[in-house]
Design a protein around this motif. Structure first.
Motif, short mmCIF file in Angstrom:
data_model
loop_
_atom_site.label_atom_id
_atom_site.label_comp_id
_atom_site.label_asym_id
_atom_site.label_seq_id
_atom_site.Cartn_x
_atom_site.Cartn_y
_atom_site.Cartn_z
N ALA A 174 0.84 -1.21 0.00
CA ALA A 174 0.00 0.00 0.00
C ALA A 174 0.87 1.25 0.00
CB ALA A 174 -0.92 0.00 1.22
N LYS A 175 1.95 1.22 0.78
CA LYS A 175 2.86 2.37 0.82
C LYS A 175 3.49 2.60 -0.55
CE LYS A 175 4.08 1.65 5.64
NZ LYS A 175 5.14 1.27 6.57
N ASP A 176 3.90 1.52 -1.21
CA ASP A 176 4.49 1.65 -2.54
C ASP A 176 3.49 2.23 -3.54
OD1 ASP A 176 7.04 0.76 -1.91
OD2 ASP A 176 6.59 -1.33 -2.39
N LEU A 177 2.24 1.80 -3.45
CA LEU A 177 1.22 2.31 -4.37
C LEU A 177 0.93 3.79 -4.12
CD1 LEU A 177 -1.28 -0.71 -4.27
CD2 LEU A 177 0.16 -0.03 -6.21
N LEU A 178 0.85 4.17 -2.87
CA LEU A 178 0.50 5.55 -2.53
C LEU A 178 1.65 6.53 -2.73
CD1 LEU A 178 -1.73 4.88 0.58
CD2 LEU A 178 -2.47 5.84 -1.61
N ARG A 179 2.87 6.06 -2.62
CA ARG A 179 4.00 6.98 -2.76
C ARG A 179 4.13 7.53 -4.18
NH1 ARG A 179 9.82 4.23 -2.68
NH2 ARG A 179 10.28 6.42 -2.75
N LYS A 180 3.45 6.93 -5.13
CA LYS A 180 3.51 7.39 -6.52
C LYS A 180 2.71 8.68 -6.74
CE LYS A 180 4.23 2.73 -8.16
NZ LYS A 180 3.63 1.54 -8.69
#
Length: 155
Positions: A55-61
């Protein structure tokens, strides 16, 4: 000739000043979100935090997000994001959009997303406890449940 020397030195100085103050885009980071506050968590003795890390990887974009904190149990995931100041007027719309995106991505978990600073602080403490192995599964579930309850009260 003295007048020409002064003019030449002044001209060269001016050119150097303009060159030094110019915007060199090649010096800026390639990824606009390198400054995002994001901690990947891992602890083999606890419930896998892989969904939270994903989720963090997806949102950091997303450019407007400056902080992402997330913790999950086997049933629930709580995500807290901080939005850059200039986008705070659109906070409700942004929160709703990312909540929907995360629920779609993690259908097997009950996903809650918050933009509350207090929730960010609480999740940060919980992430540190997980990383430092200062918490057990039962206590993790209990704390996360309390923080989710707090996030629902805030809205």
């Amino acid at each position: 000739m003295n007048m020409y020397k002064k003019s030449f030195v002044l001209y060269v100085g001016f050119v150097i000043l303009l060159t030094a103050c110019g915007n060199d885009l090649s010096m800026e980071p390639a990824d606009n979100n390198e400054k995002i506050d994001l901690t990947k968590i891992s602890n083999e003795t606890l419930i896998s935090q892989q969904p939270s890390n994903k989720a963090k990887d997806l949102l950091r974009k997303h450019d407007e997000i400056i902080t992402v904190k997330a913790v999950n149990t086997d049933e629930t995931m709580l995500i807290a994001i901080e939005i850059e100041h200039m986008k705070r007027l659109e906070l409700a719309k942004i929160q709703k959009q990312y909540q929907k995106e995360m629920k779609k991505q993690f259908k097997d978990l009950d996903v809650e997303l918050s933009t509350d600073k207090k929730i960010i602080i609480e999740l940060n403490k919980l992430e540190k406890q997980i990383i430092n192995a200062e918490i057990q599964n039962k206590e993790l579930k209990k704390k996360l449940k309390q923080i989710v309850k707090l996030s629902k009260e805030q809205t």
